[in-house]
Write a protein that holds these residues in place. Sequence first.
Motif, mmCIF file in Angstrom:
data_model
loop_
_atom_site.group_PDB
_atom_site.id
_atom_site.type_symbol
_atom_site.label_atom_id
_atom_site.label_comp_id
_atom_site.label_asym_id
_atom_site.label_seq_id
_atom_site.Cartn_x
_atom_site.Cartn_y
_atom_site.Cartn_z
ATOM 1 N N MET A 1 -21.874 79.520 -37.106
ATOM 2 C CA MET A 1 -22.713 78.443 -37.638
ATOM 3 C C MET A 1 -23.043 78.732 -39.104
ATOM 4 O O MET A 1 -23.377 79.859 -39.465
ATOM 5 N N LYS A 2 -22.951 77.729 -39.936
ATOM 6 C CA LYS A 2 -23.268 77.899 -41.348
ATOM 7 C C LYS A 2 -24.785 77.901 -41.548
ATOM 8 O O LYS A 2 -25.505 77.106 -40.953
ATOM 9 N N LYS A 3 -25.239 78.789 -42.416
ATOM 10 C CA LYS A 3 -26.666 78.953 -42.633
ATOM 11 C C LYS A 3 -27.110 78.616 -44.056
ATOM 12 O O LYS A 3 -28.310 78.591 -44.341
ATOM 13 N N GLU A 199 -4.792 71.828 -55.469
ATOM 14 C CA GLU A 199 -4.141 72.972 -56.119
ATOM 15 C C GLU A 199 -5.027 74.211 -56.065
ATOM 16 O O GLU A 199 -4.528 75.340 -56.052
ATOM 17 N N GLY A 200 -6.336 73.995 -56.017
ATOM 18 C CA GLY A 200 -7.280 75.097 -55.882
ATOM 19 C C GLY A 200 -7.460 75.548 -54.444
ATOM 20 O O GLY A 200 -8.264 76.436 -54.167
ATOM 21 N N HIS A 201 -6.706 74.937 -53.529
ATOM 22 C CA HIS A 201 -6.705 75.293 -52.100
ATOM 23 C C HIS A 201 -8.071 75.110 -51.442
ATOM 24 O O HIS A 201 -8.528 75.960 -50.660
ATOM 25 N N ALA A 202 -8.711 73.981 -51.754
ATOM 26 C CA ALA A 202 -9.966 73.651 -51.085
ATOM 27 C C ALA A 202 -9.760 73.607 -49.576
ATOM 28 O O ALA A 202 -8.753 73.073 -49.090
ATOM 29 N N ASP A 203 -10.715 74.148 -48.841
ATOM 30 C CA ASP A 203 -10.619 74.102 -47.378
ATOM 31 C C ASP A 203 -10.892 72.701 -46.853
ATOM 32 O O ASP A 203 -10.383 72.317 -45.795
ATOM 33 N N ALA A 204 -11.694 71.934 -47.581
ATOM 34 C CA ALA A 204 -11.990 70.543 -47.218
ATOM 35 C C ALA A 204 -12.291 69.786 -48.504
ATOM 36 O O ALA A 204 -12.716 70.373 -49.500
ATOM 37 N N ILE A 205 -12.061 68.476 -48.485
ATOM 38 C CA ILE A 205 -12.358 67.618 -49.623
ATOM 39 C C ILE A 205 -13.139 66.416 -49.102
ATOM 40 O O ILE A 205 -12.732 65.798 -48.111
ATOM 41 N N GLN A 208 -18.080 61.617 -50.129
ATOM 42 C CA GLN A 208 -19.496 61.274 -50.181
ATOM 43 C C GLN A 208 -20.318 62.514 -49.841
ATOM 44 O O GLN A 208 -19.934 63.294 -48.966
ATOM 45 N N PRO A 209 -21.482 62.716 -50.478
ATOM 46 C CA PRO A 209 -22.270 63.914 -50.205
ATOM 47 C C PRO A 209 -22.575 64.173 -48.738
ATOM 48 O O PRO A 209 -22.450 65.311 -48.269
ATOM 49 N N LEU A 210 -22.959 63.140 -47.997
ATOM 50 C CA LEU A 210 -23.335 63.360 -46.603
ATOM 51 C C LEU A 210 -22.149 63.789 -45.733
ATOM 52 O O LEU A 210 -22.353 64.286 -44.617
ATOM 53 N N ASP A 211 -20.923 63.614 -46.237
ATOM 54 C CA ASP A 211 -19.759 64.099 -45.505
ATOM 55 C C ASP A 211 -19.768 65.612 -45.329
ATOM 56 O O ASP A 211 -19.081 66.152 -44.462
ATOM 57 N N LEU A 212 -20.558 66.302 -46.145
ATOM 58 C CA LEU A 212 -20.648 67.771 -46.024
ATOM 59 C C LEU A 212 -21.198 68.193 -44.673
ATOM 60 O O LEU A 212 -20.845 69.257 -44.163
ATOM 61 N N LEU A 213 -22.037 67.338 -44.082
ATOM 62 C CA LEU A 213 -22.745 67.743 -42.870
ATOM 63 C C LEU A 213 -21.811 68.078 -41.713
ATOM 64 O O LEU A 213 -22.147 68.900 -40.860
ATOM 65 N N LYS A 214 -20.627 67.473 -41.691
ATOM 66 C CA LYS A 214 -19.701 67.749 -40.600
ATOM 67 C C LYS A 214 -19.181 69.172 -40.618
ATOM 68 O O LYS A 214 -18.668 69.677 -39.618
ATOM 69 N N TYR A 215 -19.343 69.851 -41.767
ATOM 70 C CA TYR A 215 -18.876 71.235 -41.875
ATOM 71 C C TYR A 215 -20.008 72.239 -41.745
ATOM 72 O O TYR A 215 -19.800 73.447 -41.933
ATOM 73 N N CYS A 216 -21.189 71.769 -41.403
ATOM 74 C CA CYS A 216 -22.362 72.644 -41.319
ATOM 75 C C CYS A 216 -22.588 73.193 -39.918
ATOM 76 O O CYS A 216 -23.533 73.969 -39.707
ATOM 77 N N GLU A 217 -21.764 72.777 -38.993
ATOM 78 C CA GLU A 217 -21.991 73.238 -37.617
ATOM 79 C C GLU A 217 -21.509 74.677 -37.424
ATOM 80 O O GLU A 217 -20.613 75.129 -38.086
#
Length: 217
Positions: A1-3, A199-205, A208-217
């Motif tokens: 879980m991300k903290k 090219e920077g090998h982002a794990d996710a792109i 919208q800001p709230l889209d970040l929440l799906k990666y917070c679990e």
Amino acid sequence: MKKAVIFDLDGTLSDSIMSMKYSGDKTMAEFGYGPFSVQDYKYFVGDGAANLVKRALIKGGDTKLTHFEAAYARYREIFQANCMYQVKPYEGIPKLLEELKKRGMKIAVLSNKPHHATLDVIESLFGKDYFDVVQGQVDGVPIKPDPAGVFRILDRFGLTADEVLYMGDTATDMKTGKAAGAFTVGVLWGFRDRAELEEGHADAIIAQPLDLLKYCE
């Protein structure tokens, strides 16, 4: 879980390109260069103020950087007085930060902007002590993409890299987060495009800001 989430500042939390264009153009005019476009400044920024000045001088024709020392000193003076010029948070950012706080997650800022200017922007936009840690460029700590700043924040939080998300808008940010071992999230509302983030090998792109929440679990 991300903290925790570590955010880049310019192009991620704050729409600040006009502050850098304003200060950059005023500086360059004193040396006979510019003005430059907003698009130019989107590629001048991201690696600290010194590199911004170098790129602007080169674009203007000073390829040997003859005026660098004087222009860099002048830029710092002008920017210190104008670091909040037309700066505002991106739409959706305040709501994202509010939601992260509700979830009990820690939030931090890591910027290549000078530390005093980083504090000025963050406190003006979000209030004093809103973020758990704010870290700008300081002497003795390498700028991004060196991961030293991330490690300093992790030490403050008592967390490991796999417990945090690192969010930014440039390949420099993606390299920084990955060098630290964090999950990197590139954003499409900032200064650079999807191709650079890939090219920077982002794990996710995210778009919208709230889209970040799906990666917070």
